[in-house]
Design a protein around this motif. Structure first.
Motif, PDB file in Angstrom:
ATOM      1  N   TYR A  42      44.296   8.765 -42.281  1.00  0.00           N
ATOM      2  CA  TYR A  42      44.797   7.493 -43.209  1.00  0.00           C
ATOM      3  C   TYR A  42      43.875   6.634 -43.850  1.00  0.00           C
ATOM      4  O   TYR A  42      44.406   5.961 -44.845  1.00  0.00           O
ATOM      5  N   ASP A  43      42.330   7.028 -43.416  1.00  0.00           N
ATOM      6  CA  ASP A  43      41.843   5.659 -44.119  1.00  0.00           C
ATOM      7  C   ASP A  43      41.944   6.444 -45.866  1.00  0.00           C
ATOM      8  O   ASP A  43      41.984   5.663 -46.633  1.00  0.00           O
ATOM      9  N   GLU A  46      45.221   4.763 -46.742  1.00  0.00           N
ATOM     10  CA  GLU A  46      45.155   3.895 -47.252  1.00  0.00           C
ATOM     11  C   GLU A  46      44.394   3.081 -48.452  1.00  0.00           C
ATOM     12  O   GLU A  46      44.724   2.641 -49.439  1.00  0.00           O
ATOM     13  N   LYS A  47      42.486   4.082 -49.097  1.00  0.00           N
ATOM     14  CA  LYS A  47      42.349   3.973 -49.970  1.00  0.00           C
ATOM     15  C   LYS A  47      42.616   4.168 -51.325  1.00  0.00           C
ATOM     16  O   LYS A  47      42.778   3.697 -52.135  1.00  0.00           O
ATOM     17  N   LEU A  49      45.724   4.535 -52.032  1.00  0.00           N
ATOM     18  CA  LEU A  49      47.274   3.483 -52.106  1.00  0.00           C
ATOM     19  C   LEU A  49      46.772   2.286 -52.681  1.00  0.00           C
ATOM     20  O   LEU A  49      46.780   1.482 -54.004  1.00  0.00           O
ATOM     21  N   ALA A  50      45.575   1.589 -52.177  1.00  0.00           N
ATOM     22  CA  ALA A  50      44.906   0.030 -52.867  1.00  0.00           C
ATOM     23  C   ALA A  50      44.160   0.625 -53.867  1.00  0.00           C
ATOM     24  O   ALA A  50      43.947   0.044 -54.627  1.00  0.00           O
ATOM     25  N   ARG A  85      50.850   5.941 -37.441  1.00  0.00           N
ATOM     26  CA  ARG A  85      50.262   5.090 -38.979  1.00  0.00           C
ATOM     27  C   ARG A  85      51.115   5.938 -40.452  1.00  0.00           C
ATOM     28  O   ARG A  85      50.690   4.859 -41.357  1.00  0.00           O
ATOM     29  N   LEU A  89      52.316   5.229 -43.726  1.00  0.00           N
ATOM     30  CA  LEU A  89      51.202   4.823 -45.431  1.00  0.00           C
ATOM     31  C   LEU A  89      52.275   6.418 -46.034  1.00  0.00           C
ATOM     32  O   LEU A  89      52.356   5.655 -47.240  1.00  0.00           O
ATOM     33  N   ARG A  92      54.806   4.793 -48.999  1.00  0.00           N
ATOM     34  CA  ARG A  92      54.350   4.056 -50.093  1.00  0.00           C
ATOM     35  C   ARG A  92      53.959   4.598 -51.120  1.00  0.00           C
ATOM     36  O   ARG A  92      53.596   4.650 -51.970  1.00  0.00           O
TER      37      ARG A  92
END
Length: 157
Positions: A42-43, A46-47, A49-50, A85, A89, A92
């Motif tokens: 997950y982390d 998320e990174k 995508l950011a 979660r 993500l 996206r």
């Protein structure tokens, strides 16, 4: 570090030619190895995508987790929170989840141990910021020696 036990996660993001983009290490507290794997995925997603990375191959040494994330196995309630979660993500970007043998991810395991041991979260945006051991393991992975080590082990066995 035990199951359950003190846990951490880590990730190394590379481009399609194996070039270093970023890495992180995080402490996750006491939990199971599956929980730590899901949190690290997950982390990492998320990174990515950011950072504007929308097409990503996610490798995990947990076949169970890969089966959960690819939809071929139902996770049940125990890991449902993290799966939900991760699924949010996934919408996206384009994420492909792939199993990799543990021998192919020594650098990532070293990052996870770093997060667990130091009980902290750290982000590294330069290969030079990585601990020397991680840089060495990453190099071996990039030139394919981690795979050769596994092949040699199979031949001897």
């Amino acid at each position: 570090m035990g199951n359950p036990g003190n846990s951490g996660g880590g990730s190394i993001c590379r481009d399609d030619r194996g070039g270093f983009l970023f890495a992180f290490a995080s402490a996750y507290g006491v939990g199971s190895n599956v929980n730590a794997e899901l949190k690290a995925i997950y982390d990492g997603m998320e990174k990515c995508l950011a950072s504007g990375l929308l097409r990503v191959v996610v490798e995990s040494d947990s076949q169970l987790v890969v089966n959960f994330l690819s939809g071929s196995l139902s996770p049940g309630w125990k890991w449902g929170y993290w799966i939900a979660r991760i699924n949010r993500l996934k919408c996206r970007g384009q994420f492909l989840f792939r199993h990799i043998f543990r021998e192919g991810k020594g650098a990532v395991d070293a990052m996870a141990r770093l997060g667990s041991r130091d009980q902290t979260t750290m982000m590294m945006s330069s290969r030079a910021d990585l601990p020397a051991r991680v840089r060495g393991l990453l190099f071996l992975d990039m030139v394919g020696l981690s795979s050769l080590k596994e092949s040699a082990r199979v031949v001897r066995g």
